[in-house]
Design a protein around this motif. Structure first.
Motif: not given
Length: 335
Positions: A58, A64, A167, A187, A190-192
């Motif tokens: 993120h 994050y 990505k 979380d 901080g990874c999407q």
């Protein structure tokens, strides 16, 4: 596997809503065979783990902050110990907010494989066992249980630094069945999620099936190429590396190394040049083959239950979506 930096902290917390207590180490672990063996075993266990996801950071924010701290460390604005201490304090806070979370030893390791640098982060737990000592007494023994690895992530630092559009430079163990208590760990990183591993693998297998049909390959050749694909994907999974489609194409057909890659590119399957292999999806991709009295049947295992139905009691197959070429032949025969 050169290990640049490695440290372990302990977060003591029970899944009963009690506060999390941090026991932080104040210096890095010295290089040793034990550390080398631990990281090698951790990598083996992590690579074999099913249900991983791939993604990217993120944007850095108060929610994050991890990527900002990592960047400061890589830019030598703080040392590895200070970086890991700041990060594990943040993890401690997130654990306290997740009542059902359980503490453990938090490993941070910056290491290199080949030309690629990685950061591995894992929450490790102990298992109770027994051992026989030098006096031949049976005594209690505790050991790190890497077989029960549920919270871990790995950042491809080289990819993050050198490919801004990527990505899939982070992989992490994904919780099953939707939202889980382990989401706090994702979380924390901080990874999407950026790449759907199972979906990408299914699309690749669909592209391969279409390629085999288009090329009208003999059954033996189709079976060999299927095995080549599965073997390559399995090897990359064990290494923790994505499948490179150009490399796969050259393995599938040495005489025409670009043929499969061109098929993917020209048919617009939407696949990236490199995709992570999903082990569970691959395991379903096998071929059933049989010949008898002028009848030859061959199909890929993943079609069973969708396009192909097997009635064991009647000993019959129902095939849906017949190949166009076969339909044309049957129509001509009827006429």
């Amino acid at each position: 596997m050169p290990i640049r930096h490695c440290i372990v902290h302990l977060i003591d917390k029970k899944p009963d809503g009690s506060p999390a207590v941090l026991h932080a180490r104040d210096s890095e672990l010295a290089a040793s065979d034990a550390i080398e063996n631990l990281l090698a075993d951790l990598n083996d266990s992590y690579n074999a783990k099913q249900g991983k996801a791939w993604g990217f950071f993120h944007g850095e924010s108060g929610a994050y902050p991890f990527s900002g701290w990592l960047k400061q460390y890589l830019d030598t604005e703080q040392d590895f110990t200070a970086f890991s201490r700041t990060a594990v304090e943040h993890l401690q806070k997130l654990m306290e907010e997740s009542n059902l979370s359980t503490g453990g030893h938090v490993l941070f390791a910056h290491y290199q494989q080949g030309m690629t640098e990685y950061l591995a982060i894992a929450l490790l737990h102990h298992s109770e066992g027994v051992a026989v000592n030098a006096e031949l007494d049976v005594t209690p023994s505790r050991h790190l249980d890497l077989g029960q690895l549920h919270l871990a992530a790995r950042v491809n630092l080289s990819e993050w630094k050198n490919n801004q559009a990527s990505k899939q430079y982070i992989s992490f163990i994904k919780g099953k069945n939707g939202k889980k208590v382990s989401d706090y760990f994702r979380d924390f990183i901080g990874c999407q999620e950026g790449v759907d591993g199972p979906g990408e693998t299914r699309t690749l297998l669909k592209a391969f099936s279409d390629f085999v049909e288009k090329e009208d390959l003999p059954e033996e050749s189709a079976r060999e190429k299927t095995q080549t694909l599965v073997d390559y994907a399995t090897t990359q999974t064990k290494l923790g590396e994505p499948m490179a489609l150009e490399e796969l194409s050259s393995l599938i057909d040495e005489d025409r190394p670009q043929a499969f890659f061109d098929h993917i590119r020209n048919s617009d399957y939407g696949l990236s040049p490199e995709i992570p292999a999903d082990k569970r999806t691959l395991n379903q991709f096998r071929r059933f083959t049989g010949r008898a009295e002028g009848l030859s049947i061959s199909f890929e295992a993943h079609l069973l239950g969708s396009k192909i139905e097997y009635d064991e009691e009647a000993g019959t197959l129902v095939i849906k979506g017949l190949p166009t070429q076969l339909i044309d032949q049957l129509k001509r025969r009827k006429d």
